[in-house]
Design an enzyme around this catalytic site. Structure first.
Site, PDB file in Angstrom:
ATOM      1  CG  HIS A  69      -2.115  -0.844   1.144  1.00 55.03           C
ATOM      2  ND1 HIS A  69      -3.204  -0.554   0.359  1.00 55.03           N
ATOM      3  CD2 HIS A  69      -2.399  -2.028   1.758  1.00 55.03           C
ATOM      4  CE1 HIS A  69      -4.119  -1.518   0.487  1.00 55.03           C
ATOM      5  NE2 HIS A  69      -3.654  -2.427   1.329  1.00 55.03           N
ATOM      6  CD  GLU A  94      -6.383  -4.312  -0.137  1.00 55.77           C
ATOM      7  OE1 GLU A  94      -5.372  -4.907  -0.563  1.00 55.77           O
ATOM      8  OE2 GLU A  94      -6.404  -3.755   0.983  1.00 55.77           O
TER       9      GLU A  94
HETATM   10  N1  HBI Z   1      -8.028  -3.057   9.219  1.00 55.41           N
HETATM   11  N2  HBI Z   1      -5.760  -3.033   9.492  1.00 55.41           N
HETATM   12  C1  HBI Z   1      -6.816  -3.062   8.682  1.00 55.41           C
HETATM   13  N3  HBI Z   1      -6.614  -3.091   7.343  1.00 55.41           N
HETATM   14  C2  HBI Z   1      -7.661  -3.115   6.487  1.00 55.41           C
HETATM   15  O1  HBI Z   1      -7.467  -3.126   5.255  1.00 55.41           O
HETATM   16  C3  HBI Z   1      -8.969  -3.119   7.009  1.00 55.41           C
HETATM   17  C4  HBI Z   1      -9.117  -3.084   8.418  1.00 55.41           C
HETATM   18  N4  HBI Z   1     -10.348  -3.084   8.946  1.00 55.41           N
HETATM   19  C5  HBI Z   1     -11.532  -3.083   8.127  1.00 55.41           C
HETATM   20  C6  HBI Z   1     -11.243  -3.146   6.686  1.00 55.41           C
HETATM   21  N5  HBI Z   1     -10.058  -3.154   6.206  1.00 55.41           N
HETATM   22  C7  HBI Z   1     -12.298  -3.268   5.631  1.00 55.41           C
HETATM   23  O2  HBI Z   1     -13.086  -4.377   5.818  1.00 55.41           O
HETATM   24  C8  HBI Z   1     -12.991  -1.993   5.255  1.00 55.41           C
HETATM   25  O3  HBI Z   1     -12.247  -1.472   4.154  1.00 55.41           O
HETATM   26  C9  HBI Z   1     -14.405  -2.184   4.854  1.00 55.41           C
HETATM   27 FE    FE Z   2      -4.747  -4.102   2.010  1.00 55.11          FE
END
Ligand code: HBI
Ligand code: FE
Length: 292
Positions: free
Chosen positions: A140, A181
């Site tokens: 990322h 993603e």
């Molecule tokens: N937490 N650390 C972390 N990384 C993520 O990509 C992440 C998350 N919590 C919720 C989430 N992504 C997703 O489900 C949301 O983008 C909807």
């Molecule tokens: Fe990710």
């Protein structure tokens, strides 16, 4: 939560493994990574860097080059944040793994990228359920050096808080999934990767571009909002942007009327192709057929 990691890295977990701070951040505690953990980073880094020339988009390669992300050691979030802050105003903060949606969105809305503090075990190089430091930082953070992606991910944070209130989180999460993603973009007369889930995966970096199995379709916001996705395997469909700058327009759209419209339609399976789709290549689906 893995209590061994807690003990190793010395952060204080509260009840039920929940970290003491309300925003779920923990110290990265860079000095506590073991030589084995740095070696796991080095293995993953080398493998991906060999695959990415000609496959990853220019913005990714460029971001990677300008950041203190090195071959043989897990990056230090403070050093990353210094450079990011100068370029696009972002920071990287450490979290234990997945955090609750509202906590995640709150961070993004303030230009803080929550990155997993831990690194996967050496016997889990190819698949893990929670985002670790390799996925989050290698995958990322280079894209956060790109002004358009920097703004888009912040907008996603704001949009996420709003979508929660509107009961539309699933639809918004699909947009994140198929862009941030698992997104592809047209570049230099070919398709290239910008999605973090792909650039941090050796097998999917090849699969998404070279396999005859998945569909590759032109990106369409309402279409993507209806499309389910696989979390446990390669994608059956990749959506392709004409240019990264198209994300900027996406960040400005008011999604609320779309949620209304799209919410009335059926969701689509991950391998659907519609007559209205801009088909770049229609997959034969063989990879997933062999797996059922
Ligand atoms: N937490 N650390 C972390 N990384 C993520 O990509 C992440 C998350 N919590 C919720 C989430 N992504 C997703 O489900 C949301 O983008 C909807
Ligand atoms: Fe990710």
């Amino acid at each position: 939560m893995d209590t061994t990691a807690t003990a190793l890295h010395g952060w204080a977990a509260g009840e039920a493994g929940r970290p003491a701070s309300p925003d779920w951040t923990i110290p990265q505690n860079w000095a506590a990574y073991t030589p084995q953990e740095h070696a796991t980073w080095a293995t993953l880094y080398r493998r991906q860097m060999a695959l990415l020339p000609g496959r990853a988009c220019d913005a990714f390669v460029d971001g990677m080059r300008r950041l203190p992300i090195e071959p043989d050691r897990i990056p230090d979030f403070e050093r990353l944040s210094e450079v990011l802050m100068r370029h696009t105003g972002w920071q990287v903060v450490a979290v234990p793994g997945l955090v609750p949606d509202d906590v995640f969105f709150e961070h993004l809305a303030h230009r803080r990228f929550p990155a997993g503090q831990f690194i996967r075990r050496a016997d889990q190089l190819d698949y893990l359920q929670e985002p670790d430091v390799f996925h989050d930082v290698f995958g990322h953070v280079p894209m956060l050096m790109h002004p358009v992606m920097a703004d888009f991910i912040q907008a996603y944070g704001h949009g996420g808080l709003r979508a929660q209130r509107l009961g539309a989180l699933e639809m918004l999460a699909r947009v994140y999934w198929y862009t941030v993603e698992f997104g592809l973009v047209r570049e230099a007369g070919a398709l290239r990767i910008y999605g973090a889930g792909i650039v941090s995966s050796a097998s999917e970096s090849r699969f998404c571009l070279e396999s005859p199995s998945p569909h590759r379709l032109g990106f369409d916001l309402a279409r993507v909002m209806r499309t389910r996705y696989r979390i446990d395997d390669f994608q059956q469909t990749y959506f392709v942007l004409d240019r990264l700058e198209d994300l900027l327009r996406l960040a400005e759209i008011d999604f609320a009327p779309l949620y209304e419209q799209v919410g009335r339609l059926d969701t689509l399976p991950a391998d659907a192709v519609l007559p209205t789709d801009a088909v770049i290549s229609r997959g034969d689906g063989r990879y997933h057929q062999q797996r059922v």
